[in-house]
Design a protein around this motif. Structure first.
Motif, PDB file in Angstrom:
ATOM      1  N   UNK A  29       0.836  -1.208   0.000  1.00 33.27           N
ATOM      2  CA  UNK A  29       0.000   0.000   0.000  1.00 33.27           C
ATOM      3  C   UNK A  29       0.868   1.255   0.000  1.00 33.27           C
ATOM      4  N   UNK A  66       2.412   1.613  -3.411  1.00 34.04           N
ATOM      5  CA  UNK A  66       1.398   2.108  -4.365  1.00 34.04           C
ATOM      6  C   UNK A  66       1.254   3.610  -4.264  1.00 34.04           C
ATOM      7  N   UNK A  67       1.158   4.085  -3.006  1.00 37.59           N
ATOM      8  CA  UNK A  67       0.937   5.521  -2.829  1.00 37.59           C
ATOM      9  C   UNK A  67       2.091   6.345  -3.391  1.00 37.59           C
ATOM     10  N   UNK A  84       1.934   6.089  -7.187  1.00 39.26           N
ATOM     11  CA  UNK A  84       0.839   6.870  -7.770  1.00 39.26           C
ATOM     12  C   UNK A  84       1.125   8.370  -7.694  1.00 39.26           C
ATOM     13  N   UNK A  85       1.749   8.788  -6.586  1.00 36.10           N
ATOM     14  CA  UNK A  85       2.133  10.206  -6.478  1.00 36.10           C
ATOM     15  C   UNK A  85       3.109  10.577  -7.585  1.00 36.10           C
ATOM     16  N   UNK A 145       1.379  10.738 -10.909  1.00 38.55           N
ATOM     17  CA  UNK A 145       0.597  11.958 -11.064  1.00 38.55           C
ATOM     18  C   UNK A 145       1.531  13.155 -11.287  1.00 38.55           C
ATOM     19  N   UNK A 172       0.306   1.513 -14.915  1.00 37.66           N
ATOM     20  CA  UNK A 172      -0.471   2.548 -14.228  1.00 37.66           C
ATOM     21  C   UNK A 172      -1.323   3.319 -15.207  1.00 37.66           C
ATOM     22  N   UNK A 200      -5.378   3.248 -15.520  1.00 40.30           N
ATOM     23  CA  UNK A 200      -6.167   4.482 -15.447  1.00 40.30           C
ATOM     24  C   UNK A 200      -7.144   4.567 -16.606  1.00 40.30           C
ATOM     25  N   UNK A 253     -10.216   8.577 -12.809  1.00 37.05           N
ATOM     26  CA  UNK A 253      -9.656   7.230 -12.750  1.00 37.05           C
ATOM     27  C   UNK A 253      -8.478   7.171 -11.774  1.00 37.05           C
ATOM     28  N   UNK A 254      -7.765   8.284 -11.666  1.00 38.18           N
ATOM     29  CA  UNK A 254      -6.633   8.322 -10.736  1.00 38.18           C
ATOM     30  C   UNK A 254      -7.122   8.137  -9.290  1.00 38.18           C
ATOM     31  N   UNK A 310      -8.117   4.624  -8.783  1.00 38.44           N
ATOM     32  CA  UNK A 310      -6.954   3.734  -8.660  1.00 38.44           C
ATOM     33  C   UNK A 310      -6.357   3.861  -7.259  1.00 38.44           C
ATOM     34  N   UNK A 311      -6.304   5.086  -6.767  1.00 41.71           N
ATOM     35  CA  UNK A 311      -5.783   5.290  -5.411  1.00 41.71           C
ATOM     36  C   UNK A 311      -6.716   4.664  -4.375  1.00 41.71           C
ATOM     37  N   UNK A 356      -6.685   1.297  -2.441  1.00 40.38           N
ATOM     38  CA  UNK A 356      -6.057   1.093  -1.127  1.00 40.38           C
ATOM     39  C   UNK A 356      -7.081   0.649  -0.095  1.00 40.38           C
ATOM     40  N   UNK A 412      -6.014  -8.851  -0.486  1.00 43.39           N
ATOM     41  CA  UNK A 412      -4.702  -8.662  -1.137  1.00 43.39           C
ATOM     42  C   UNK A 412      -3.830  -9.896  -0.907  1.00 43.39           C
TER      43      UNK A 412
END
Lengths: 185, 273
Positions: free
Chosen positions: A72, A75-76, A79-80, A83, A95, A99, B4-5, B8-9, B12, B19
């Motif tokens: 997790x 992922x964060x 993803x940051x 972005x 990714x 999306x 979508x972002x 996707x987040x 969590x 998982x």
């Protein structure tokens, strides 16, 4: 080393905590980050940040499933990064593809207040996934939590790619309906 | 903006146990199926793929099948027998299911039947549907093609919990041909189907010619709900598959457990009479 023993190392503030984590979950977190970002360098950066974050979060946290906890965090970070580097286009790794696929579920122009509703969205997604049949749940989690490419999911689970894709398509449709029912989109 | 972002987040929010479960299925080397196929030479493939493939598929596929040794016997509850049971050998196929604490009972009704069975089609829901009357001469809707001891079609529902602790669905006397396993994602069912046959030499004493009888079977199962529906009989396999694809199935609300059954074996054979 067992997860509980690794967590104990974090709680004891032992340097070995990081090396043991890296040994056991390095590849795992790297694959998640790589699937999201699409480059080795970015993935390595995310994984390093993950160890640092885990070190800062334990104590107070005592994760019950270390893999999910670390995944997790990874992922964060990934993803940051995704972005920040504006890679919401084709060619930006799994990714970007994920999306694009998930845009099925969210119509344009829907407002969501940040934070509170984001948390509600997370909870709704959690409930939705928990209610899926085992097969669909496994495929969905692998695709959208771990961002594993469809080809790899199909190969590992013994499904044809078209079967995996159709399973994901149906699940996304169900998710969209579920989010609508919950008033989240 | 829900985009979508954000979605996707929001993944969590997926529960840790989901998982971990997905990881387990994905990462365990014994679950690698087609990858293994590529790594071994063709000469080794047959044996190795069978072994690994079965294991991998079994992880998700809710039915397991095997051909028992001819001398292996199964003790089946049989009220007509003085002992209350019979030992049955020559089992052509045994299908087993995952241990299931609670099965949801189902009933069904055909959404499509071949023309000759139109008389069987109505809107009623059933847990057993037999086309037996079509195979007895003298019946109002007798169909001459089905005059053997098997019957054109029998649909029956079972509970997986019935087969816990070593129980099974058994094919008696007949020899099963190739067994096909599929998953019908749109119906959320695992499907297993095969043709089975038995050969009889000519019997001049009773004026019977040499003949081979064929029965076909389609098994639908839903591992989450724990039910099984068997469609079988003399109808050809393609027709039975079409019946299965169009079969409406609904849960009755009744929960069935292992203790609810006196016998933990059931038979494929769609006998008549």
């Amino acid at each position: 080393m067992e997860d509980a023993a690794i967590v104990d190392l974090y709680w004891a503030r032992s340097d070995r905590a990081i090396s043991e984590t890296e040994h056991k979950y390095g590849k795992y977190c790297h694959s998640i980050a790589f699937n999201i970002c699409g480059t080795r360098e970015d993935a390595e950066e995310c994984v390093s940040d993950t160890w640092f974050s885990a070190w800062n979060q334990m104590p107070d946290k005592r994760p019950t499933a270390l893999s999910a906890f670390l995944g997790c965090i990874t992922r964060n970070f990934a993803l940051n990064l995704l972005k920040a580097r504006n890679r919401h286009k084709r060619g930006g790794g799994e990714g970007a593809l994920a999306l694009e696929e998930l845009s099925d579920c969210v119509p344009d122009g829907t407002d969501v207040e940040r934070s509170v509703e984001e948390r509600e969205l997370e909870r709704a997604v959690g409930r939705f996934v928990a209610g899926l049949p085992l097969r669909e749940r496994t495929v969905f989690v692998l695709r959208y939590w771990r961002l594993v490419p469809v080809e790899e999911i199909s190969e590992r689970l013994g499904f044809s790619q078209s079967k995996t894709k159709s399973m994901l398509f149906r699940t996304r449709k169900k998710l969209r309906a579920y989010l609508r029912e919950e008033g989240l989109c | 903006m829900l985009d979508a972002y954000s979605l996707l987040r929001a993944m969590n929010g997926i529960r840790e146990e989901d998982i971990v479960m997905a990881d387990k299925h994905f990462d365990s080397p014994k679950h690698v199926r087609s990858r293994t196929k590529r790594m071994v030479t063709l000469a080794l493939a047959a044996a190795l793929i069978l072994a690994l493939g079965a294991g991998a598929w079994a992880l998700f596929f809710s039915m397991d099948h095997r051909v028992p040794e001819p001398e292996e016997s199964f003790r089946i509850h049989w009220e007509e027998s003085p002992s209350g049971y019979i030992e049955w050998k020559n089992v052509g196929l045994a299908v087993t299911f995952p241990e299931t604490e609670e099965s949801r009972a189902v009933e069904f009704r055909p959404g499509w039947l071949p023309e000759e069975m139109a008389s069987l089609q109505d809107d009623a829901w059933a847990s057993r549907l037999t086309a037996e009357r079509l195979c007895f001469e003298g019946g109002a809707d007798f169909v001459p093609a089905y005059d053997d001891m098997t019957q054109p079609m029998l649909i029956e529902s079972f509970a997986m919990s019935q087969f816990n602790q070593g129980g099974a669905l058994l094919l008696l006397d007949y020899t099963a041909g190739a067994v096909t396993e599929e998953t019908w994602v749109d119906r959320n069912v695992d499907v297993l189907y095969f043709s089975a046959s038995i050969h009889f030499d000519a019997n001049p004493e009773h004026d019977l010619p040499e003949r081979t009888l064929v029965q076909n079977y389609v098994l639908l199962s839903n591992p989450e709900a724990g039910w099984v529906v068997r469609i079988g009989g003399e109808l050809d396999l393609e027709t039975l598959l079409e019946v299965a694809r169009n079969l409406e199935i609904r849960e009755t609300g009744e929960i069935l457990r292992y203790e609810d059954f006196t016998d933990h074996f059931a038979l494929f054979n769609a006998g008549a009479g």
